[in-house]
Write an enzyme that holds these catalytic residues in place. Structure first.
Site, PDB file in Angstrom:
ATOM      1  N   CYS A  55       0.842  -1.208   0.000  1.00 17.25           N
ATOM      2  CA  CYS A  55       0.000   0.000   0.000  1.00 17.25           C
ATOM      3  C   CYS A  55       0.872   1.251   0.000  1.00 17.25           C
ATOM      4  CB  CYS A  55      -0.916   0.018   1.218  1.00 17.25           C
ATOM      5  SG  CYS A  55      -2.051  -1.389   1.291  1.00 17.25           S
ATOM      6  N   THR A  56       1.876   1.264   0.839  1.00 17.73           N
ATOM      7  CA  THR A  56       2.769   2.414   0.907  1.00 17.73           C
ATOM      8  C   THR A  56       3.486   2.604  -0.418  1.00 17.73           C
ATOM      9  OG1 THR A  56       3.018   2.183   3.294  1.00 17.73           O
ATOM     10  CG2 THR A  56       4.728   3.440   2.130  1.00 17.73           C
TER      11      THR A  56
END
Length: 164
Positions: A55-56
Protein backbone atom coordinates in the site's frame (compact mmCIF):
# COMPACT_ATOMS: atom_id res chain seq x y z
CA UNK A 1 -7.96 -2.98 -19.29
CA UNK A 2 -11.04 -3.44 -17.12
CA UNK A 3 -12.10 -6.53 -15.27
CA UNK A 4 -15.70 -7.57 -14.69
CA UNK A 5 -15.48 -8.97 -11.22
CA UNK A 6 -17.41 -10.50 -8.42
CA UNK A 7 -15.63 -10.72 -5.09
CA UNK A 8 -17.03 -13.02 -2.42
CA UNK A 9 -20.47 -12.89 -4.00
CA UNK A 10 -20.52 -9.06 -3.98
CA UNK A 11 -20.71 -7.40 -7.35
CA UNK A 12 -18.18 -4.74 -8.28
CA UNK A 13 -19.78 -1.76 -10.07
CA UNK A 14 -19.11 -2.05 -13.80
CA UNK A 15 -17.75 0.39 -16.34
CA UNK A 16 -20.63 2.55 -17.54
CA UNK A 17 -22.53 2.48 -14.24
CA UNK A 18 -23.00 5.49 -11.98
CA UNK A 19 -20.44 5.56 -9.19
CA UNK A 20 -22.03 4.97 -5.77
CA UNK A 21 -21.97 8.28 -3.90
CA UNK A 22 -20.52 8.45 -0.39
CA UNK A 23 -19.23 10.81 2.25
CA UNK A 24 -16.22 9.95 4.40
CA UNK A 25 -13.90 11.91 6.67
CA UNK A 26 -10.42 12.64 5.35
CA UNK A 27 -7.27 12.47 7.44
CA UNK A 28 -8.12 15.87 8.97
CA UNK A 29 -11.67 14.87 9.90
CA UNK A 30 -13.18 16.97 7.09
CA UNK A 31 -16.13 15.46 5.20
CA UNK A 32 -15.44 14.53 1.59
CA UNK A 33 -18.39 13.66 -0.67
CA UNK A 34 -17.75 11.99 -4.02
CA UNK A 35 -20.55 13.90 -5.78
CA UNK A 36 -18.86 17.21 -4.87
CA UNK A 37 -16.25 16.39 -7.52
CA UNK A 38 -18.72 16.49 -10.44
CA UNK A 39 -17.06 18.28 -13.33
CA UNK A 40 -13.71 16.57 -12.79
CA UNK A 41 -12.34 13.07 -12.99
CA UNK A 42 -11.76 11.14 -9.77
CA UNK A 43 -9.48 8.18 -9.09
CA UNK A 44 -10.64 6.09 -6.12
CA UNK A 45 -7.81 3.96 -4.77
CA UNK A 46 -8.98 1.40 -2.20
CA UNK A 47 -6.11 -0.13 -0.25
CA UNK A 48 -5.99 -2.58 2.67
CA UNK A 49 -4.17 -0.70 5.45
CA UNK A 50 -2.06 2.36 6.18
CA UNK A 51 1.62 1.68 6.85
CA UNK A 52 1.61 -1.69 5.04
CA UNK A 53 4.29 -2.43 2.45
CA UNK A 54 2.52 -2.71 -0.91
CA UNK A 55 0.00 0.00 0.00
CA UNK A 56 2.77 2.41 0.91
CA UNK A 57 4.62 1.62 -2.33
CA UNK A 58 1.52 2.24 -4.43
CA UNK A 59 0.53 5.45 -2.67
CA UNK A 60 4.11 6.79 -2.73
CA UNK A 61 4.18 6.18 -6.49
CA UNK A 62 0.97 8.21 -6.79
CA UNK A 63 2.48 10.90 -4.52
CA UNK A 64 5.60 11.07 -6.67
CA UNK A 65 3.49 11.36 -9.84
CA UNK A 66 0.61 13.47 -8.51
CA UNK A 67 1.23 16.09 -11.20
CA UNK A 68 0.34 13.46 -13.83
CA UNK A 69 -3.13 13.12 -12.28
CA UNK A 70 -3.51 16.88 -11.84
CA UNK A 71 -2.39 17.55 -15.44
CA UNK A 72 -5.07 15.13 -16.61
CA UNK A 73 -7.74 16.85 -14.51
CA UNK A 74 -8.10 14.09 -11.93
CA UNK A 75 -8.39 14.11 -8.15
CA UNK A 76 -6.99 11.11 -6.26
CA UNK A 77 -8.84 9.81 -3.19
CA UNK A 78 -7.24 6.98 -1.21
CA UNK A 79 -9.68 4.90 0.85
CA UNK A 80 -8.99 2.36 3.60
CA UNK A 81 -10.78 1.03 6.67
CA UNK A 82 -8.28 2.80 8.96
CA UNK A 83 -9.35 5.59 11.31
CA UNK A 84 -8.80 9.24 10.39
CA UNK A 85 -6.17 9.39 13.14
CA UNK A 86 -4.12 6.60 11.58
CA UNK A 87 -4.55 8.15 8.15
CA UNK A 88 -3.33 11.54 9.36
CA UNK A 89 -0.17 10.01 10.83
CA UNK A 90 0.34 7.98 7.65
CA UNK A 91 -0.16 11.00 5.35
CA UNK A 92 2.23 13.11 7.43
CA UNK A 93 4.89 10.40 7.53
CA UNK A 94 4.75 9.77 3.77
CA UNK A 95 4.02 13.33 2.61
CA UNK A 96 0.85 12.52 0.71
CA UNK A 97 -0.67 15.57 -0.99
CA UNK A 98 -4.06 13.97 -1.59
CA UNK A 99 -6.94 12.98 0.68
CA UNK A 100 -6.94 9.68 2.49
CA UNK A 101 -10.49 8.76 3.46
CA UNK A 102 -11.46 6.75 6.52
CA UNK A 103 -13.99 4.00 5.73
CA UNK A 104 -13.84 3.19 9.43
CA UNK A 105 -17.45 3.25 10.57
CA UNK A 106 -19.67 1.67 9.59
CA UNK A 107 -16.63 -0.48 9.01
CA UNK A 108 -15.91 -0.85 5.30
CA UNK A 109 -19.34 0.37 4.15
CA UNK A 110 -17.99 2.28 1.14
CA UNK A 111 -15.61 -0.55 0.20
CA UNK A 112 -18.63 -2.87 0.40
CA UNK A 113 -20.67 -0.57 -1.88
CA UNK A 114 -17.84 -0.83 -4.42
CA UNK A 115 -17.60 -4.62 -3.99
CA UNK A 116 -14.05 -4.57 -2.62
CA UNK A 117 -14.61 -5.22 1.12
CA UNK A 118 -13.23 -8.50 2.41
CA UNK A 119 -15.33 -9.39 5.49
CA UNK A 120 -13.04 -12.28 6.45
CA UNK A 121 -10.03 -10.01 6.92
CA UNK A 122 -11.93 -6.78 7.68
CA UNK A 123 -10.08 -4.81 5.00
CA UNK A 124 -10.60 -3.33 1.57
CA UNK A 125 -9.19 -5.23 -1.38
CA UNK A 126 -6.81 -3.44 -3.74
CA UNK A 127 -9.39 -1.90 -6.07
CA UNK A 128 -9.29 1.20 -8.25
CA UNK A 129 -12.12 3.06 -9.94
CA UNK A 130 -11.74 5.96 -12.36
CA UNK A 131 -14.87 8.08 -12.42
CA UNK A 132 -15.47 10.68 -15.12
CA UNK A 133 -16.71 14.24 -14.69
CA UNK A 134 -20.33 13.09 -14.94
CA UNK A 135 -19.98 10.51 -12.16
CA UNK A 136 -19.79 7.46 -14.43
CA UNK A 137 -17.30 4.65 -13.78
CA UNK A 138 -14.88 4.48 -16.70
CA UNK A 139 -12.27 2.01 -15.38
CA UNK A 140 -12.25 -0.75 -12.77
CA UNK A 141 -9.48 -3.01 -11.58
CA UNK A 142 -9.30 -5.22 -8.49
CA UNK A 143 -5.97 -6.90 -7.97
CA UNK A 144 -5.35 -10.06 -5.97
CA UNK A 145 -3.88 -9.72 -2.50
CA UNK A 146 -0.18 -8.92 -2.72
CA UNK A 147 -0.26 -7.57 -6.29
CA UNK A 148 0.29 -3.83 -6.81
CA UNK A 149 -1.58 -1.81 -9.42
CA UNK A 150 0.11 -0.21 -12.42
CA UNK A 151 0.38 3.59 -12.46
CA UNK A 152 0.60 3.48 -16.26
CA UNK A 153 -3.01 2.16 -16.44
CA UNK A 154 -4.33 5.22 -14.59
CA UNK A 155 -2.43 7.52 -16.95
CA UNK A 156 -3.71 5.73 -20.06
CA UNK A 157 -7.37 5.81 -18.97
CA UNK A 158 -7.24 9.42 -17.79
CA UNK A 159 -5.59 10.55 -21.03
CA UNK A 160 -8.49 8.97 -22.91
CA UNK A 161 -11.03 10.80 -20.76
CA UNK A 162 -9.32 14.11 -21.31
CA UNK A 163 -9.68 13.68 -25.08
CA UNK A 164 -13.31 12.53 -24.86
Amino acid sequence: MTQALSTAGVSVPAVGEAAPDFELANQFGEPVRLSSFRGQNVVLVFYPFAFSGICTGELCEIRDNLSVFEDLGATVLGISVDSKFSLRAYAEKEGYGFDLLADFWPHGAVAEAYGVFDPESGMARRGSFIIDALGTIRYVVVNPRGQARELSEYRKVLAGLEQA
